[in-house]
Design a protein around this motif. Structure first.
Motif, short mmCIF file in Angstrom:
data_model
loop_
_atom_site.label_atom_id
_atom_site.label_comp_id
_atom_site.label_asym_id
_atom_site.label_seq_id
_atom_site.Cartn_x
_atom_site.Cartn_y
_atom_site.Cartn_z
N GLN A 90 22.85 8.98 2.70
CA GLN A 90 23.39 9.77 1.74
C GLN A 90 23.13 11.46 1.76
O GLN A 90 21.96 11.58 1.69
N THR A 91 24.04 12.22 1.78
CA THR A 91 23.88 13.68 1.68
C THR A 91 24.35 14.09 0.28
O THR A 91 25.05 13.41 -0.42
N PHE A 92 23.71 15.36 0.20
CA PHE A 92 24.53 15.95 -1.17
C PHE A 92 24.73 17.12 -1.00
O PHE A 92 23.99 18.09 -0.11
N PRO A 93 25.78 17.70 -1.47
CA PRO A 93 26.31 19.15 -1.25
C PRO A 93 25.30 20.13 -1.95
O PRO A 93 24.59 19.87 -2.93
N THR A 94 24.66 21.24 -1.23
CA THR A 94 24.10 22.16 -1.62
C THR A 94 24.76 23.79 -1.83
O THR A 94 25.77 23.90 -1.18
N ALA A 95 24.02 24.47 -2.74
CA ALA A 95 24.54 25.83 -3.02
C ALA A 95 23.21 26.85 -3.14
O ALA A 95 22.15 26.20 -3.69
N ILE A 96 23.29 28.00 -2.66
CA ILE A 96 22.35 28.95 -2.96
C ILE A 96 22.94 30.01 -3.93
O ILE A 96 23.89 30.64 -3.68
N ASP A 97 22.08 30.24 -5.15
CA ASP A 97 22.48 31.26 -6.06
C ASP A 97 21.32 31.99 -6.68
O ASP A 97 20.40 31.40 -7.05
N ASP A 98 21.34 33.24 -6.18
CA ASP A 98 20.45 34.08 -6.70
C ASP A 98 18.86 33.86 -6.47
O ASP A 98 17.83 33.61 -7.11
N GLY A 99 18.87 33.25 -4.96
CA GLY A 99 17.66 32.84 -4.61
C GLY A 99 17.11 31.52 -4.92
O GLY A 99 15.98 31.22 -4.64
N GLU A 100 18.00 30.79 -5.64
CA GLU A 100 17.67 29.28 -5.83
C GLU A 100 18.58 28.14 -5.21
O GLU A 100 19.63 28.59 -4.90
N VAL A 101 17.88 27.24 -4.82
CA VAL A 101 18.68 26.28 -4.18
C VAL A 101 19.10 25.08 -5.32
O VAL A 101 18.47 24.49 -6.19
N TYR A 102 20.56 24.89 -5.12
CA TYR A 102 20.98 23.91 -6.24
C TYR A 102 21.82 22.73 -5.43
O TYR A 102 22.07 22.92 -4.22
N LEU A 103 21.75 21.71 -6.06
CA LEU A 103 22.62 20.49 -5.25
C LEU A 103 23.40 19.66 -6.39
O LEU A 103 23.17 19.55 -7.57
N ASP A 104 24.27 18.94 -5.77
CA ASP A 104 25.29 18.04 -6.61
C ASP A 104 24.45 16.77 -6.52
O ASP A 104 24.62 16.07 -5.46
#
Length: 581
Positions: A90-104
């Protein structure tokens, strides 16, 4: 990417992830592995889909994540596995915003879970990987697809990828489908796992089967197709017979198709030691489970070789010497038109000593008893039931001073007789009287295996609870040599007024935890089928005592399949299989 209006959650600092290369984060208690690789951030379930090993303990190189336990490899971005013994991670979409890692943490699946588990079951069948099949069966059951989908997937596979067609594997699958409603909740999963596993094993390394096709002429009569089918089977013309059968399936109702097939299956004596008719009956019942219109053609067409390639018992010395029982059967078969005509309109009732007559050591007297019964109005169902009762006693009375493999001899007679009885529910074809003669002669041949008869417990009072008796029965299966004790415990459960359904579930539990062989799996299924159709408690007791003896003689086993099933169950629950320091 702006994440304010999404379901993404903040999970890590980008700079720390870059320094460490990997991290384990958690979302709602689920461990997720983050990897920083080639300038990108990836998130996958930290549990290897194979056996749950932490993927952060693995290696990432050239876009490939490798688990260090069994070396399963995954394409890092989408999670696709290189190795079919594992699953896609299972993979999870990721995003970078203001130096922080986010994921769904809860992405939409690419396909519905039931579809994914069905596809993985097909992979497991193709590669013959037990753990994949176990996971798939458990997952399908969780999705409410635990019976039909495994059955359909395995039938489709087994009828296409075994050149010899319907055999041990598909028959086991059909038996497990028949057993399904009589076992406990988790044992339903075990039953389907057993069935699909046996189909895969029976098909492994075999060339595929290429199905023939029906004739264009769909106006052929039942009589014509029956004649053609029997003639082509007689000369062992499998292709011609298959085309006749497929035409019948396309143009005739199931009852007529059953008449055609069972007539050919009884043209010769006790073919393939009874397996031919038994396998064909199971194929009919499996097609009925799945839907006649959609599955009868593949299921039944795959059984043709069971007739055309069969050993015919009249060719065996045991059926010719010292008593020509094949000849006795042939003579009785010639009399059938007159016998049936004489019995028309009459109602036959089985006499008290009729079954004991079938257990006699006089073959001619047995044939005479059967022909007299037909003349007196006995139906195929009534006569087949009587033969099955006699065959059940051969198992119950089996003497353990015989060779161990002789258990199979009485077992073959029992499952054949049971199959004949069940076949009479599908067609009233007079040809099934011939199967009754054959079954009775097999009972006759088995008589020395009851010399002396094994002791059978009599009904007696007991002060024990049914639950205690059932627990002792499972304990008895844990040790070799408890053949007679197992029968005594079954009898005691009846004496204690225990619920027969609880007893059947316990027998199912005892069976499905073992690496039971084909015949043992058949044994319990057939015994429960007998239990369901006989009216008297004494006969129900006989059927379950007989199978308990047979099971106890073959238990315990290594239980390797149960270990695989347990691993798959624990993984499905999210449990750890190991401790990582």
């Amino acid at each position: 990417m702006a994440v304010e209006d999404t379901e993404y959650v903040q999970v890590a600092s980008l700079s720390e992830l870059e320094d460490e290369g990997r991290q384990v984060v958690s979302s709602d208690g689920r461990p997720i592995a983050l990897f920083h690789h080639e300038g990108e951030v990836y998130a996958v379930d930290n549990r290897c889909p194979h056996m749950g090993f932490p993927l952060t303990r693995g290696t990432v190189e050239d876009g490939i994540l490798t688990c260090h336990w069994h070396h399963a490899r995954f394409e890092l971005e989408e999670g696709d596995t290189f190795d079919l013994f594992a699953d896609d991670v299972q993979t999870f979409p990721t995003a970078i915003d203001d130096g922080e890692v986010y994921l769904d943490p809860d992405p939409e699946p690419d396909v519905p879970p039931a579809t994914r588990f069905r596809n993985r079951l097909a992979d497991g069948l193709e590669e013959d990987i037990s753990l994949v099949m176990a996971k798939s069966v458990i997952g399908l059951d969780e999705e409410g697809k635990g019976f039909y989908t495994p059955l359909e997937t395995a039938v489709n596979f087994g009828t296409r990828y075994r050149a010899m067609g319907w055999g041990r594997g598909l028959t086991t699958l059909g038996c497990m489908a028949n057993l399904y409603d009589h076992v406990g909740g988790r044992d339903k999963r075990r039953a389907m796992f057993t069935g699909v596993r046996e189909v895969a094993d029976d098909s492994a390394g075999e060339p595929p089967r290429f199905q023939q096709y029906a004739f264009d002429n769909q106006n052929l009569s039942k009589e014509r197709l029956k004649s053609w089918f029997r003639d082509t089977c007689e000369v062992r013309d499998a292709d011609g017979a298959e085309r006749c059968l497929l035409t019948a399936i396309d143009s005739l109702p199931p009852k007529d198709v059953a008449e055609i097939v069972f007539s050919a299956a009884t043209d010769h004596r006790y073919m393939n030691a009874g397996h031919t008719l038994d396998f064909i009956n199971t194929a009919f019942e499996t097609a009925q489970h799945l839907g006649w219109e959609e599955h009868a053609d593949a299921a039944l067409a795959s059984t043709v070789a069971q007739i055309t390639d069969a050993t015919r018992s009249e060719e065996l010395s045991s059926w010719r010497q010292p008593v020509d029982i094949a000849g006795l059967c042939a003579d009785a078969n010639d009399l059938l038109p007159d016998l049936v005509a004489a019995g028309e309109g009459k109602e036959w009732e089985r006499s008290e000593g009729f079954v004991e007559t079938l257990l006699d050591d006089d073959a001619e007297a047995i044939i005479d008893a059967l022909t007299d019964a037909i003349r007196a109005g006995a139906t195929t169902t009534q006569l087949a039931d009587a033969v099955a009762r006699a065959a059940t006693r051969r198992v119950l009375w089996f003497a353990t001073n015989n060779e161990f493999t002789d258990w199979n001899t009485v077992h073959h007679t029992f499952t054949y007789a049971n199959a004949v009885h069940r076949a009479t529910e599908k067609t009233d074809a007079t040809e099934l009287y011939r199967a009754c003669f054959d079954g009775a002669m097999s009972v006759y041949l088995d008589r020395f295996l009851n010399s002396p008869r094994a002791p059978v417990p009599d009904p007696a009072e007991t002060d024990r609870t049914p639950a205690d008796v059932r627990a002792d029965l499972l304990d008895a299966f844990d040790e070799q040599g408890n053949t007679n004790h197992a029968a005594t415990l079954v009898s005691e459960h009846f004496d204690a007024d225990g619920d027969p359904d609880d007893l059947k579930r316990t027998l199912g539990r005892g069976l499905l935890r073992e690496d039971a062989d084909f015949h043992t799996l058949q044994s319990l299924t057939a015994a429960i089928e007998r239990f369901e159709v006989v009216g008297e408690e004494s006969e129900q007791r006989t059927a379950l005592m007989a199978t308990a003896r047979y099971m106890a003689a073959h238990f315990p086993t290594r239980r390797a399949a149960e270990q695989t099933f347990s691993i798959a169950t624990r993984l499905h629950r999210g449990e750890r299989l190991h401790e990582v320091k």
